[in-house]
Motif scaffolding. Structure first.
Motif, PDB file in Angstrom:
ATOM      1  N   MET A 139       0.854  -1.181   0.000  1.00 10.47           N
ATOM      2  CA  MET A 139       0.000   0.000   0.000  1.00 10.47           C
ATOM      3  C   MET A 139       0.894   1.237   0.000  1.00 10.47           C
ATOM      4  N   GLN A 143      -2.047   4.843   3.431  1.00  4.99           N
ATOM      5  CA  GLN A 143      -2.915   3.681   3.607  1.00  4.99           C
ATOM      6  C   GLN A 143      -2.388   2.740   4.676  1.00  4.99           C
ATOM      7  N   THR A 144      -1.071   2.534   4.689  1.00  6.60           N
ATOM      8  CA  THR A 144      -0.505   1.642   5.704  1.00  6.60           C
ATOM      9  C   THR A 144      -0.650   2.241   7.107  1.00  6.60           C
ATOM     10  N   GLU A 247       3.890   2.167  -3.449  1.00  5.66           N
ATOM     11  CA  GLU A 247       3.294   1.048  -2.726  1.00  5.66           C
ATOM     12  C   GLU A 247       4.380   0.088  -2.255  1.00  5.66           C
TER      13      GLU A 247
END
Length: 258
Positions: A139, A143-144, A247
């Motif tokens: 990610m 997001q993480t 990502e």
């Protein structure tokens, strides 16, 4: 002896016998007229019959409607009763699950106290009194950060050589860590808003003196504002700064249950 009747409608007569054996005559109305007089009913009687008929019809309609309402009310009462029992069943099941959860939690706490060891959730690894989660998916950094929170932890914070060495031993490629300078360029902070301790950092050092973080802007004008463990070339024993939209896999951290 002929008898003359004053009313022409009296056309029949009869002869009656008396005690002195003399004959007497009287005028009689025709038979059909007598019968009509007996059959004909007054107007108020007809009206009364009509009213009674209408009343009977209305009464029947009212009885039918009342029956339908009673049937509907009975059906509704059955539905409400069923719903009440269903709600009661759900409450009972929820209470059973709550009791099982508390019993299981108590057993875990007693196990921890008896063994003196800390426990981590499934797929988490225990080390130094903390639990670490190494992702298998990739990610971007934001997001993480949010995903680790949903797991009950946060992106890993590295404040010791022991933690750094443990992470390096567990990863084979670059992973996001909880360090960034998104708000102020060059001012690196952890996800718990604590600033980076310059005496405890593991940035990549180059022989030409151009060490990380270098805020590379050639590929993107916003620069590199998020830190990761390792480099895309495969090394993992140092930190580098990278574009936050890239990502990567990541490491989450959470306190161990005691």
């Amino acid at each position: 002896m002929d008898l003359i009747c004053e009313d022409s409608s009296y056309i029949h007569f009869t002869r009656t016998a008396s005690s002195d054996k003399s004959s007497h005559y009287k005028c009689l109305k025709p038979f059909d007229q007598e019968r009509k007089k007996e059959v004909l009913l007054p107007k108020w009687t007809k009206v009364l019959l009509i009213v009674l008929s209408v009343s009977v019809v209305c009464a029947l309609v009212g009885i039918c409607a009342l029956g339908m309402r009673l049937s509907h009310a009975k059906h509704c009462s059955i539905s409400v009763s069923d719903q009440y029992h269903n709600d009661t069943d759900y409450k009972g099941k929820f209470e059973e699950l709550r009791v099982q959860y508390e019993e299981t939690l108590g057993k875990l706490n007693r196990l921890n106290q008896s063994t003196g060891s800390a426990l981590c959730a499934v797929h988490w690894i225990h080390s130094g009194g903390k639990c670490y989660y190494f992702s298998t998916v990739k990610m971007n950094w934001m997001q993480t950060r949010d995903y680790c929170v949903t797991l009950g932890g946060h992106l890993v914070i590295i404040t010791s050589k022991a933690v750094q060495d443990f992470l390096v031993s567990e990863v084979k490629e670059t992973h996001w860590i909880g360090l960034n300078d998104l708000e102020t360029e060059g001012h690196w902070v952890w996800v718990n808003n604590q600033p980076l301790n310059d005496s405890m950092e593991f940035w990549m050092k180059r022989e030409n003196g151009e060490s990380e973080p270098d805020n590379w802007t050639k590929d993107h004008p916003a620069g590199e504002d998020c830190a990761c463990l390792g480099h895309i070339n495969g090394e993992t024993d140092f930190w580098t700064d990278a574009f936050c939209f890239e990502e990567k896999r990541f490491v989450c951290e959470a306190p161990a249950s005691v």
